[in-house]
Design an enzyme around this catalytic site. Structure first.
Site, PDB file in Angstrom:
ATOM      1  N   ASP A  10      -6.361   3.180 -10.261  1.00 38.97           N
ATOM      2  CA  ASP A  10      -7.054   2.467  -9.177  1.00 38.97           C
ATOM      3  C   ASP A  10      -8.560   2.609  -9.383  1.00 38.97           C
ATOM      4  O   ASP A  10      -9.081   3.713  -9.520  1.00 38.97           O
ATOM      5  CB  ASP A  10      -6.642   3.064  -7.821  1.00 38.97           C
ATOM      6  CG  ASP A  10      -7.178   2.260  -6.645  1.00 38.97           C
ATOM      7  OD1 ASP A  10      -6.363   1.710  -5.884  1.00 38.97           O
ATOM      8  OD2 ASP A  10      -8.412   2.188  -6.477  1.00 38.97           O
ATOM      9  N   ASP A 105      -7.476  -4.337  -8.030  1.00 43.32           N
ATOM     10  CA  ASP A 105      -8.098  -3.208  -8.728  1.00 43.32           C
ATOM     11  C   ASP A 105      -7.135  -2.066  -9.037  1.00 43.32           C
ATOM     12  O   ASP A 105      -7.563  -0.952  -9.309  1.00 43.32           O
ATOM     13  CB  ASP A 105      -9.306  -2.680  -7.938  1.00 43.32           C
ATOM     14  CG  ASP A 105      -8.910  -1.678  -6.867  1.00 43.32           C
ATOM     15  OD1 ASP A 105      -7.827  -1.829  -6.282  1.00 43.32           O
ATOM     16  OD2 ASP A 105      -9.691  -0.738  -6.637  1.00 43.32           O
ATOM     17  N   GLU A 106      -5.830  -2.328  -8.998  1.00 31.36           N
ATOM     18  CA  GLU A 106      -4.903  -1.233  -9.288  1.00 31.36           C
ATOM     19  C   GLU A 106      -3.701  -1.720 -10.079  1.00 31.36           C
ATOM     20  O   GLU A 106      -3.309  -2.886  -9.980  1.00 31.36           O
ATOM     21  CB  GLU A 106      -4.431  -0.568  -7.986  1.00 31.36           C
ATOM     22  CG  GLU A 106      -3.679  -1.519  -7.119  1.00 31.36           C
ATOM     23  CD  GLU A 106      -3.130  -0.891  -5.852  1.00 31.36           C
ATOM     24  OE1 GLU A 106      -2.566   0.211  -5.911  1.00 31.36           O
ATOM     25  OE2 GLU A 106      -3.250  -1.548  -4.810  1.00 31.36           O
TER      26      GLU A 106
HETATM   27  P1  TTP Z   1      -9.342  -0.216  -2.626  1.00 31.59           P
HETATM   28  O1  TTP Z   1      -8.865   0.278  -3.955  1.00 31.59           O
HETATM   29  O2  TTP Z   1      -8.531   0.124  -1.414  1.00 31.59           O
HETATM   30  O3  TTP Z   1     -10.812   0.305  -2.337  1.00 31.59           O
HETATM   31  P2  TTP Z   1     -12.027   0.584  -3.317  1.00 31.59           P
HETATM   32  O4  TTP Z   1     -11.659   0.311  -4.725  1.00 31.59           O
HETATM   33  O5  TTP Z   1     -13.227  -0.151  -2.799  1.00 31.59           O
HETATM   34  O6  TTP Z   1     -12.317   2.125  -3.124  1.00 31.59           O
HETATM   35  P3  TTP Z   1     -11.469   3.397  -3.638  1.00 31.59           P
HETATM   36  O7  TTP Z   1     -12.388   4.155  -4.542  1.00 31.59           O
HETATM   37  O8  TTP Z   1     -11.105   4.155  -2.421  1.00 31.59           O
HETATM   38  O9  TTP Z   1     -10.266   2.843  -4.358  1.00 31.59           O
HETATM   39  O10 TTP Z   1      -9.460  -1.782  -2.653  1.00 31.59           O
HETATM   40  C1  TTP Z   1      -9.890  -2.488  -3.808  1.00 31.59           C
HETATM   41  C2  TTP Z   1     -10.801  -3.626  -3.438  1.00 31.59           C
HETATM   42  O11 TTP Z   1     -10.135  -4.516  -2.552  1.00 31.59           O
HETATM   43  C3  TTP Z   1     -12.053  -3.193  -2.724  1.00 31.59           C
HETATM   44  O12 TTP Z   1     -13.103  -2.829  -3.610  1.00 31.59           O
HETATM   45  C4  TTP Z   1     -12.382  -4.390  -1.910  1.00 31.59           C
HETATM   46  C5  TTP Z   1     -11.061  -5.045  -1.603  1.00 31.59           C
HETATM   47  N1  TTP Z   1     -10.675  -4.725  -0.217  1.00 31.59           N
HETATM   48  C6  TTP Z   1     -11.016  -5.613   0.789  1.00 31.59           C
HETATM   49  O13 TTP Z   1     -11.559  -6.697   0.521  1.00 31.59           O
HETATM   50  N2  TTP Z   1     -10.723  -5.279   2.090  1.00 31.59           N
HETATM   51  C7  TTP Z   1     -10.140  -4.088   2.441  1.00 31.59           C
HETATM   52  O14 TTP Z   1      -9.897  -3.816   3.625  1.00 31.59           O
HETATM   53  C8  TTP Z   1      -9.794  -3.164   1.372  1.00 31.59           C
HETATM   54  C9  TTP Z   1      -9.151  -1.836   1.704  1.00 31.59           C
HETATM   55  C10 TTP Z   1     -10.083  -3.525   0.096  1.00 31.59           C
HETATM   56 MG    MG Z   2      -9.899   1.082  -5.586  1.00 35.49          MG
END
Ligand code: TTP
Ligand code: MG
Length: 398
Positions: A10, A105-106
C-alpha cells in the site's frame, strides 16, 4: 500447510506523495489533497506532516484547515494518480504475474510456492527498493498467510514499513485480540457503531463471542465471516488477471527536460522497438499505435493511429511512431515520452484478417505486400535473436 505467502503493498499517503514528487517545493511540509480550505469537499489524502496535526482522509476540508492552517492545499489530479497506479502494477508484474490491484494504491501478491520463510521478506525489500527507485515513492508492505492479515500488517508500521505476521494460529489470535474492531476488513463506521452498542470494542471481544450471536446481529453470512476474520482466518484468493494486456506501452521520463527533438525522436524509436520485441515475444499483433508526450509544464498529450493490417513489425511500428511524432508540437521541452500499441490480438486469431485485407490489393501489389511482410518478419526475428544474445544496444535502426 499454513505459511506466509500473501504480500500486501500500500502506497504511503498516495495522492499527497505524488504531488510532492511532482512539486519538490511541497516536500517535507504539511500537504492536503482534496481542494481549497473554504470548499465543501473532504480530504482525499494528506502528507504525514499534516497528519501530525490530526488531519485525516475523509475529514471536511474546513476542519482540516482549522487543524492545520499553514498547510498547502492541492486540488488533486486523478489522471496522474491513475498513471502512477498503472506503473505500480507494471512494476509488480515484474516480480510475479499473480497480482491483484485492490484499489488505486494497493495490491495483493500471491507468492504461493515460495521455498523458505525468508523469501517473501527479501522480495518485499526488493519491491520497496524498486518502488523507491523507479517511482520515487514509498510504500508499506505486509506479509501474512492470508489477505486479511496481510492488509492489516501493511498498515501497522506506516510509512515505509515492512511487517511480517506470525503464522501460528494461537499467536495470530492473541496478536489480533487487543486491536479495535474497525481494524477488521469490512467493518465500517455503521457496523462499528452497531457492535459498540452491544459491547464489542476489541477483536478479542469478537473472538469470545460466537458465530451464531454475530449472525443474529449482522445477518448470517456477514456474522460468520466476521467471526472467522476475528480469528485471523480468511479463505479469499488473490484474483489476478492473466498477464496478457490489451495494450502495451513503454515510456521514459527524462532526467532533465529534453529540448532536443532529434534526441527525443531517438528515444521514441527505441521505446517503439522495445514494444515491438515484446509483442513478438508474446506472439501477438497490434491494431493501433500511440505516442504520449508530456511537456515541461505537465501538459500531456497522446496521439494515435490505426495499424492495418494488424502488425508486430518494427518497420511498421517505427513508421507509425515517426508519423505521429511529426504531427505534434515541438516548441516546448519534453519531460516524458512514450510509445504504445493497443487493439492487440493473438497471432493465430489474426491469420484471416490480413488475408482479407490483402484481397483488396491488385495482384502484383498483393504479392509485394506479402513479400514485404515476410521480409519484415525475418528481419525482426534476426534482430530479436541478436538482442537476446548481446543485449538491447547491439542494433539501432537509423
Ligand atoms: P489510502 O491508502 O487509504 O490512503 P493514503 O495512501 O493517502 O495514506 P496511507 O499512507 O495511510 O496509505 O488511500 C489511497 C488513496 O485513495 C489516497 O491517497 C487518496 C484516495 N482516497 C480518497 O480519495 N478518499 C478517501 O477517503 C481515502 C481513504 C482515500
Ligand atoms: Mg495508501
Amino acid at each position: 500447510m499454513v505459511y506466509n505467502r500473501i504480500l500486501h503493498v500500500d502506497m504511503d499517503a498516495f495522492f499527497a506523495s505524488v504531488e510532492q514528487l511532482d512539486h519538490p517545493e511541497w516536500r517535507d511540509v504539511a500537504l492536503i489533497v482534496g481542494g481549497r480550505p473554504e470548499e465543501r469537499g473532504v480530504v482525499a489524502s494528506c502528507s504525514y506532516e499534516a497528519r501530525r496535526f490530526g488531519v485525516r482522509a475523509g475529514m471536511p476540508m474546513r476542519r482540516a484547515a482549522q487543524l492545520c492552517p499553514h498547510a498547502i492545499f492541492a486540488p488533486g489530479r486523478r489522471w496522474r494518480y491513475s498513471e502512477i497506479s498503472a506503473q505500480l502494477y507494471e512494476l509488480l508484474l515484474g516480480f510475479t504475474p499473480f497480482v491483484e490491484m485492490a484499489s488505486i494504491d494497493e495490491a495483493f501478491l500471491d507468492l504461493s510456492g515460495v521455498q523458505d520463510a525468508d523469501e517473501p521478506i527479501k522480495l518485499a525489500q526488493a519491491l520497496k527498493a524498486s518502488i523507491r527507485n523507479e517511482l520515487g515513492l514509498t510504500a508499506s508492505v505486509g506479509i501474512a498467510s492470508n489477505m486479511f492479515l496481510a492488509k492489516l500488517a501493511s498498515d501497522l508500521q506506516k510509512p515505509d514499513g515492512l511487517t511480517v505476521m506470525p503464522v501460528d494460529a494461537a499467536a495470530i489470535k492473541s496478536f489480533l485480540a487487543p486491536l479495535p474492531i474497525r481494524r477488521v476488513w469490512g467493518v465500517g463506521t455503521k457496523t462499528e457503531a452497531l457492535l459498540h452498542d452491544y459491547g464489542f470494542k476489541s477483536i478479542g471481544d469478537l473472538q469470545a463471542s460466537s458465530p451464531e450471536l454475530l449472525s443474529q446481529l449482522l445477518g448470517n453470512a456477514a456474522g460468520r465471516h466476521l467471526f472467522e476474520l476475528a480469528h485471523g482466518r480468511d479463505e479469499r484468493q488473490v484474483e489476478w488477471q492473466p498477464a496478457l494486456e490489451k495494450s502495451l506501452s513503454k515510456e521514459t521520463t527524462f532526467s532533465e527536460d529534453c529540448g532536443d527533438m532529434q534526441q527525443a525522436r531517438q528515444y521514441l524509436r527505441r521505446l517503439c522497438e522495445e514494444v515491438g520485441a515484446r509483442l513478438r515475444r508474446q506472439k501477438r499483433l497490434a491494431g493501433a499505435a500511440h505516442i504520449k508526450l508530456r511537456y515541461s509544464d505537465f501538459r500531456t498529450i497522446t496521439r494515435q493511429m490505426p495499424l492495418k493490417p494488424v502488425t508486430c513489425s518494427d518497420r511498421v511500428l517505427l513508421r507509425a511512431a515517426d508519423q505521429l511524432f511529426d504531427a505534434v508540437e515541438k516548441k516546448a521541452a519534453l519531460r516524458l515520452i512514450g510509445f504504445g500499441v493497443s487493439k492487440i490480438v493473438e497471432e493465430t486469431a489474426a491469420v484471416s484478417e490480413p488475408q482479407e485485407q490483402l484481397l483488396l490489393f491488385p495482384e502484383k501489389e498483393q504479392l509485394e505486400a506479402g513479400e514485404a511482410a515476410a521480409r519484415d518478419a525475418s528481419l525482426d526475428r534476426a534482430v530479436d535473436q541478436l538482442r537476446e544474445r548481446f543485449g538491447d544496444d547491439i542494433l539501432r535502426r537509423g
